[in-house]
Write a protein that holds these residues in place. Structure first.
Motif, short mmCIF file in Angstrom:
data_model
loop_
_atom_site.label_atom_id
_atom_site.label_comp_id
_atom_site.label_asym_id
_atom_site.label_seq_id
_atom_site.Cartn_x
_atom_site.Cartn_y
_atom_site.Cartn_z
N ASP A 74 35.25 41.54 31.13
CA ASP A 74 35.78 41.27 32.47
C ASP A 74 35.24 39.96 33.06
O ASP A 74 35.93 39.28 33.81
CB ASP A 74 35.48 42.45 33.41
N LYS A 77 37.45 37.47 31.56
CA LYS A 77 38.80 37.60 32.14
C LYS A 77 38.85 36.95 33.53
O LYS A 77 39.79 36.25 33.88
CB LYS A 77 39.18 39.08 32.19
N MET A 78 37.78 37.16 34.32
CA MET A 78 37.75 36.60 35.68
C MET A 78 37.80 35.07 35.67
O MET A 78 38.30 34.45 36.60
CB MET A 78 36.49 37.05 36.41
N PRO A 81 42.15 32.47 34.45
CA PRO A 81 43.39 32.83 35.15
C PRO A 81 44.65 32.57 34.32
O PRO A 81 45.71 33.11 34.60
CB PRO A 81 43.38 31.93 36.39
N GLN A 84 47.32 35.63 32.73
CA GLN A 84 48.55 36.18 33.30
C GLN A 84 49.72 35.20 33.19
O GLN A 84 50.84 35.60 32.96
CB GLN A 84 48.36 36.56 34.77
N ASP A 124 44.73 43.42 37.10
CA ASP A 124 43.49 43.81 37.77
C ASP A 124 42.41 42.75 37.55
O ASP A 124 42.34 42.15 36.48
CB ASP A 124 43.01 45.15 37.20
N ALA A 125 41.58 42.54 38.57
CA ALA A 125 40.51 41.53 38.44
C ALA A 125 39.58 41.87 37.28
O ALA A 125 39.18 41.01 36.50
CB ALA A 125 39.72 41.44 39.73
N THR A 126 39.25 43.17 37.16
CA THR A 126 38.36 43.60 36.07
C THR A 126 39.02 44.76 35.32
O THR A 126 38.70 45.93 35.56
CB THR A 126 37.00 44.06 36.66
N ASN A 232 29.68 39.62 41.52
CA ASN A 232 31.09 39.73 41.92
C ASN A 232 31.66 41.11 41.58
O ASN A 232 32.45 41.66 42.35
CB ASN A 232 31.94 38.65 41.24
N TYR A 236 33.42 43.23 44.37
CA TYR A 236 34.88 43.41 44.41
C TYR A 236 35.42 44.62 43.67
O TYR A 236 36.58 44.95 43.82
CB TYR A 236 35.57 42.14 43.87
N THR A 237 34.61 45.29 42.83
CA THR A 237 35.22 46.39 42.08
C THR A 237 34.58 47.72 42.41
O THR A 237 34.90 48.72 41.79
CB THR A 237 35.13 46.15 40.55
#
Length: 255
Positions: A74, A77-78, A81, A84, A124-126, A232, A236-237
């Motif tokens: 994750d 992934k964060m 960008p 996507q 999803d962000a994570t 983070n 955020y999660t």
């Protein structure tokens, strides 16, 4: 539009989509593995969670490995960008090829329904953490006969073990590499987030069995660029950080 460029872009994006599909499918396998691990780590055989984790060290280690991978994935992934955008491009191009009846190479790779699921996953962000949080929540709701404390105690004990290992110079000095440090940090954050999802009032409440101030302090004591992703993840999660009941000091530590 230049056909040759289009073909180049398509050729570049197809293998990437294959990778995205593979990781999405892997997340499904992780969720299944998590279920069996939680089942074994929370069963009723021992009176004491610490004792249970000590007896089941190999399984606890496996659970920790899953969390380590999840947070590592994750974090990457964060900071990417483009994932996507690449996938949207793939889907747009694919539907255009279908309209024009162009045989799409490897089209059977990702059908529409799977593409929708993959899209949702990466939106999803994570994504991996979300899979595990949902999986843990599902585990608790499917095992109503199992006291919820079995699960939350297992998670809070693991968080405490990681925190103590990281903040105690005597233990910390035994770590042979920085990798071990980041492993412990990721596992600590992972179990906090899962605890926050399944515990009725979450990880930040007064009654929480996790010393959140201590855990955040441990994170803040690391070189800043190495833990930004983990901070983070907590910001955020988690589910309960912004609750009224969350201690103001904790909120400001995470500002």
């Amino acid at each position: 539009i230049d056909e040759a460029l289009q073909e180049q872009a398509w050729a570049a994006v197809v293998p990437l989509v294959g990778k995205l599909k593979k990781f999405y499918q892997f997340s499904q396998r992780l969720e299944a593995a998590l279920h069996s691990l939680l089942g074994a780590l929370t069963s009723e055989t021992y009176d004491d969670t610490t004792q249970h984790l000590e007896r089941e060290q190999a399984l606890a280690k496996q659970f920790a490995e899953i969390l380590h991978f999840t947070l590592r994935f994750d974090e990457l992934k964060m900071t990417n960008p483009a994932i996507q955008n690449d996938f949207s491009y793939y889907r747009r191009t694919l539907s255009r090829m279908r309209i024009n009846n162009v045989p799409a190479e490897g089209e059977n790779e990702v059908n529409n329904e799977l593409a929708n699921r993959i899209s949702l996953f990466y939106a999803d962000a994570t994504p991996m953490l979300k899979t595990l949080s949902d999986g843990t929540t599902k585990f608790v709701s499917e095992n109503k006969n199992l006291p919820i404390e079995n699960t939350t105690d297992c998670l809070s004990t693991m968080a405490t073990v990681c925190k103590v290992m990281l903040e105690t110079p005597e233990y910390r000095s035994r770590f042979t590499s920085e990798e071990t440090v980041s492993f412990c940090l990721r596992v600590m954050v992972g179990v906090i987030i899962l605890y926050d999802y399944v515990h009725p009032v979450g990880a930040f409440a007064k009654s929480s069995k996790i010393d959140m101030k201590g855990c955040i302090k441990v994170l803040k004591d690391q070189p800043p660029n190495s833990v930004e992703g983990l901070l983070n993840a907590l910001r955020y999660t988690t589910k309960h950080l912004n609750d009224e009941s969350t201690n103001k000091t904790i909120k400001s530590m995470l500002q």
